[in-house]
Design a protein around this motif. Structure first.
Motif, short mmCIF file in Angstrom:
data_model
loop_
_atom_site.label_atom_id
_atom_site.label_comp_id
_atom_site.label_asym_id
_atom_site.label_seq_id
_atom_site.Cartn_x
_atom_site.Cartn_y
_atom_site.Cartn_z
N ARG A 164 46.32 37.41 53.29
CA ARG A 164 45.44 38.59 53.14
C ARG A 164 46.17 39.85 53.55
O ARG A 164 46.07 40.89 52.87
N ALA A 165 46.92 39.78 54.66
CA ALA A 165 47.65 40.97 55.11
C ALA A 165 48.75 41.34 54.13
O ALA A 165 48.99 42.52 53.85
N SER A 180 40.49 41.84 45.88
CA SER A 180 39.28 41.61 46.67
C SER A 180 39.55 40.62 47.80
O SER A 180 40.03 39.51 47.56
N ASP A 181 39.25 41.04 49.02
CA ASP A 181 39.43 40.14 50.16
C ASP A 181 38.48 38.96 50.07
O ASP A 181 38.82 37.84 50.43
N LEU A 182 37.26 39.20 49.57
CA LEU A 182 36.31 38.11 49.37
C LEU A 182 36.84 37.14 48.33
O LEU A 182 36.67 35.92 48.45
N GLY A 183 37.51 37.67 47.30
CA GLY A 183 38.10 36.81 46.30
C GLY A 183 39.21 35.96 46.87
O GLY A 183 39.37 34.78 46.50
N SER A 243 37.83 35.37 41.33
CA SER A 243 38.87 35.31 42.35
C SER A 243 40.14 35.89 41.77
O SER A 243 40.28 36.00 40.54
N PRO A 244 41.11 36.28 42.57
CA PRO A 244 42.37 36.78 42.02
C PRO A 244 43.15 35.67 41.33
O PRO A 244 43.08 34.50 41.72
N ALA A 400 30.53 35.98 52.24
CA ALA A 400 31.69 35.17 52.62
C ALA A 400 31.25 33.91 53.36
O ALA A 400 31.77 32.82 53.12
N ALA A 401 30.29 34.05 54.24
CA ALA A 401 29.80 32.88 54.97
C ALA A 401 29.16 31.88 54.02
O ALA A 401 29.34 30.66 54.17
#
Length: 905
Positions: A164-165, A180-183, A243-244, A400-401
């Motif tokens: 992610r980072a 997208s971080d959620l992705g 998603s990516p 996300a949860a």
């Protein structure tokens, strides 16, 4: 430690531990109940048995008839790490080797905890004592060991955080929008599902294994093909969700992520068929704890990117599996026993604040086991699918949860190669509090503008409600809640939930008010709630609602650290409507430092030794302003064992007051050197009166004060310095603060008894001369001021109160009533102390107690350390006995106090 069966039985069990049956016999001989044992099957030439403590892996037992080799130790470490068992025991032809799977020096398996020859009976028995339930629950075999690698869920969370980072960093450098971080989270859990699926079952046709992707330097193309194969095979919304694309992500962190899921360390290969099904849920807390964002500074691991902990801001902490399991045992299991449903559509379970699904997973397991017992066989994949889609429901404000909960449940259901169900109709995204069944939909009340209100009215019309509600609602009192929601949202919440609208009411109380509208008649509920709801006016509405829901059981966990990442004090409450039971089963933890896992596992025989019980009637609950089981036991069962007249301290003429608050204690704290400097400005004696000696809470010991000599300047007139002199001294100290709360200075500056406000031992000391001042809060304490009486009688009363508060009886009462922490330090408040049972004694009785206190003080003056210690404890024992005699304490209570009192040496 529980008593084992005879040495002969243990020796025999060890000699036969070459198969699954032999391992089972060995585990039961060590004291583990059958319910704690889970057969795993075989890996190569090994038989595997998992031993559970409170529903979580505790020991992996493996047996083989081969000789032990370095490869055996490697395999033991790999299997133990994959199963997330803290201990792994390998029994081979001639030896036993005990490993801690997260520890090794250079390669996995090279640092066993202990090794013994199977024929060396004494050595073997010594090793096996480390595997008894008591030893495992207290961590005897694993405490204090160094060189540990992170546990599996932490290791995977760090790999995800790195990806992610890196993705965010790449976007910052390119000046574009990040993926997208959620992705990314969705992609990660697709991969996790793939790894679990391919280790449990054969991979779908034309799908490579994840390990095969690592043969390429750049695995992204192969990963794309693998995901497409799984999408075709399962035809599931899990793989269709946005998603990516792997090719849009940086290659190196993608490869590192895949490696972390296959062989995180050299030669340690993961087997996800052994891994706990709640891994997805536990990753959620780590996900929030390592969240990337733009850094304020660039001197970070990822230039321009920082990892921050979002858990406290969102109040999102994953409910540990043992706690969720205990709630299910207290709420869902009794409902099943009472109602006896015959098929999945006869029971519906809901968690309206489900997070990543801990309660839903525990409920699914309980229902699966129930229907398997009912039918006398294992459920088929189709039956498990029906159970999952028919009986399990959840909702949360965090998408996300919910993504994690979906994977969580699919992994547990283990549906094999059939098409996966669409769980989006079971797991709803939205604000559960914003639209209760009795009100129209409104704005989100939890400070998340992206989540729409859940329309419970429409949901109920379609579903007819549920039978059991289970949840650990987000905690957060009004003051903290105001940081997450604006004034309009808070006002809406108060209007929607009028029965729990008192100021200071915890947010969890709103969820309790929601529950009756979601339950069918005769429904049950199980809650994890903050202990603050058990007592005080702000929790009165919640307690009344729990009575109406039919409260059946209450477990006060006091300070037990059930949440690894949060210092929360919680209780478990279970309710069921329609039962006529006149009493409520209540328990409370005796020592918060005890083994938490054993505390939550009711199948172990020694669990009851960790708690005490009381069974108040519903009428007694209704009439009491505290539901803390200790207080209930005292009021309903034990107070009658004190024959002297008692009254709540708040109803007497004894003044108990908080310490002072200067508004800037650090500036007004005067060391002897600083005091000498200020004495040049004014008369030293009058300055001393304005700055009395400070006595901190930690400096209050039974019968003595161990003060540092520091003084506290009071920035308020106390008839010593005149106003001009006070202004001058205060100005030199930095000026008058804005928030001065002097407190009851007539008590604080006079003769009094001081009681530490935050200590493991709530010690008290008499300040006959009025020398000391204490501050307000946990760092200080409270003061007991004498009623109006002559000076000599007042001195006798103060010394008697000192004895009373330091006695075994009152130490036990203060400890039981105070707010605990996990290390058994106790915080005392004025409100709690006002309920203290205070004896109505004659002056001669106070004088008798005072003489006992004088004897204790005299013992403290002896020169010989050994003689001083012996005389001190002997005098305290005599003082304890004298308090019991003066108050006419019955033997039953005296014995119970001796058994339960935790006293510092």
């Amino acid at each position: 430690m529980p008593t084992m069966t005879s040495q002969q039985a243990l020796d025999h069990a060890l000699l036969s531990a070459d198969s699954f049956e032999g391992l089972f016999t060995l585990a039961t001989t060590l004291g583990w109940p059958d319910s704690a044992l889970q057969p795993v099957g075989r890996r190569t030439d090994r038989s595997l048995l998992l031993v559970h403590l409170a529903g979580t892996p505790a020991i992996l037992l493996t047996a083989t008839e081969a000789e032990e080799s370095p490869e055996d130790q490697l395999q033991t470490a790999s299997l133990g790490y994959s199963s997330e068992a803290p201990l792994a025991l390998a029994v081979t032809l001639s030896t036993m080797t005990l490993h801690r799977p997260v520890q090794w020096a250079e390669t996995p398996g090279d640092s066993p905890v202990a090794t013994a020859k199977r024929v060396a009976a004494a050595s073997a028995r010594s090793l096996l004592t480390l595997l008894s339930p008591a030893a495992v629950s207290t961590g005897t075999a694993v405490s204090g060991r160094k060189g540990l690698h992170p546990p599996l869920h932490t290791h995977l969370a760090r790999a995800l955080a790195s990806l992610r980072a890196a993705v965010l960093q790449e976007a910052l450098l390119a000046g574009g929008d990040p993926v997208s971080d959620l992705g990314l989270l969705g992609l990660f859990h697709k991969l996790l599902f793939v790894r679990v699926s391919e280790d449990r079952h054969d991979a779908p046709d034309n799908a490579a294994r994840v390990s095969e992707l690592l043969a390429d330097r750049d695995p992204r193309a192969g990963l794309t093909l693998l995901l497409q194969a799984y999408e075709r095979h399962y035809d599931s919304e899990l793989f269709e969700s946005p998603s990516p694309r792997p090719q849009d992500l940086p290659a190196t962190p993608v490869r590192e992520l895949l490696t972390s899921m296959v062989e995180p360390w050299e030669r340690l290969r993961l087997d996800f068929s052994l891994t706990r099904s709640d891994l997805s849920g536990r990753l959620y807390e780590s996900y929030l704890g390592l969240r990337p964002g733009k850094a304020a500074q660039t001197e970070t691991l990822f230039d321009g990117v920082d990892l921050s902990d979002q858990r406290a801001r969102t109040s999102a902490y994953y409910t540990p599996a043992p706690l969720a399991r205990r709630v299910v045992e207290e709420a869902l299991r009794p409902w099943l026993e009472q109602r006896r449903p015959q098929q999945p559509q006869d029971v519906g379970v809901l968690d309206p604040a489900c997070g990543s699904g801990a309660f839903l997973l525990a409920a699914f397991r309980e229902l699966r086991d129930y229907f398997e017992r009912l039918h006398g066989r294992s459920l088929s994949a189709d039956e498990r699918r029906q159970l999952l889609t028919t009986s399990i429901h959840g909702a949360d404000i965090d998408m996300a949860a919910l993504m994690l909960a979906r994977v969580h449940l699919l992994e547990e259901a283990d549906l094999g190669s059939v098409r996966l169900p669409d769980l989006s109709v079971n797991l709803l995204w939205g604000d559960s509090l914003a639209s209760p069944p009795w009100a129209p939909a409104t704005v989100s009340t939890q400070g998340d503008a992206s989540a729409l209100p859940l329309d419970w009215r429409s949901w109920l019309a379609a579903s007819g409600g549920v039978d059991v509600v289970l949840m650990n609602p987000p905690f957060g009192a009004q003051r903290g809640y105001g940081q997450r929601a604006d004034a309009a949202q808070r006002a809406t919440l108060r209007e929607l939930y009028p029965r729990t609208r008192q100021w200071g009411t915890d947010l969890a109380a709103r969820f309790i008010e929601l529950v009756p509208g979601l339950l069918r008649p005769g429904g049950a509920a199980g809650f994890v709630l903050p202990r603050t709801l058990l007592h005080g006016p702000s929790g009165s509405g919640a307690r009344e609602l729990l009575l109406e829901l039919g409260v059946q059981r209450l477990l006060d966990l006091r300070g037990a650290p059930v949440f690894p990442s949060a210092a929360a004090q919680v209780c478990v409450v279970a309710t069921m409507q329609g039962l006529d039971s006149p009493e409520v089963q209540c328990e409370f933890v005796l020592d918060s430092r005890g083994p938490t896992l054993q505390l939550l596992d009711q199948s172990l025989p020694d669990t009851r030794q960790l708690t005490a019980a009381v069974t108040p009637s519903r009428a007694e609950l209704r009439s009491n302003d505290s539901w803390a089981p200790f207080a209930l036991r005292w009021r309903t069962e034990l107070s009658q064992d004190v024959r002297a007249a008692l009254a709540p301290l708040g109803d007497t003429d004894v003044r108990v007051v908080q310490g002072t608050q200067t508004g800037a204690n650090d500036r007004f704290l005067l060391s002897p050197d600083r005091l000498a400097e200020l004495a040049e400005l004014t008369d030293p004696e009058r300055l001393h009166a304005q700055a009395p000696l400070l006595l901190r809470g930690r400096e209050i010991r039974p019968y003595r004060a161990v003060a540092s000599g520091d003084r506290l300047l009071l920035p308020t007139p106390v008839r010593s310095l005149d106003r001009a002199e006070l202004d001058l001294v205060v100005e030199v100290c930095g000026g008058y603060p804005k928030n001065v709360q002097p407190g009851a200075l007539d008590v604080l500056l006079g003769p009094k008894v001081l009681l530490a406000g935050f200590r493991r031992e709530p010690a008290a000391v008499a300040d006959l001369a009025g020398d000391y001042i204490i501050v307000k809060g946990a760092g200080g304490g409270v003061a007991f001021g004498a009623p109006s009486m002559p000076a000599r009688a007042r001195a006798q009363w103060l010394l008697g109160v000192e004895v009373l508060l330091n006695s075994a009886l009152y130490q036990w009462w203060l400890r039981g009533t105070g707010a605990p922490r996990h290390d058994e330090t106790i915080e005392l408040s004025i409100e709690q102390l006002r309920t203290m049972p205070w004896p109505q004694l004659a002056p001669t009785d106070w004088s008798t107690l005072a003489r006992a206190g004088t004897a204790v003080r005299r013992a403290l003056t002896l020169e010989s350390p050994r003689g001083r210690t012996e005389a001190y404890w002997a005098a305290r024992a005599e003082a304890d006995a004298l308090v019991d005699a003066v108050l006419d304490v019955q033997p039953r209570l005296s014995e119970l106090v001796r058994d339960e009192l935790l006293r510092e040496g």
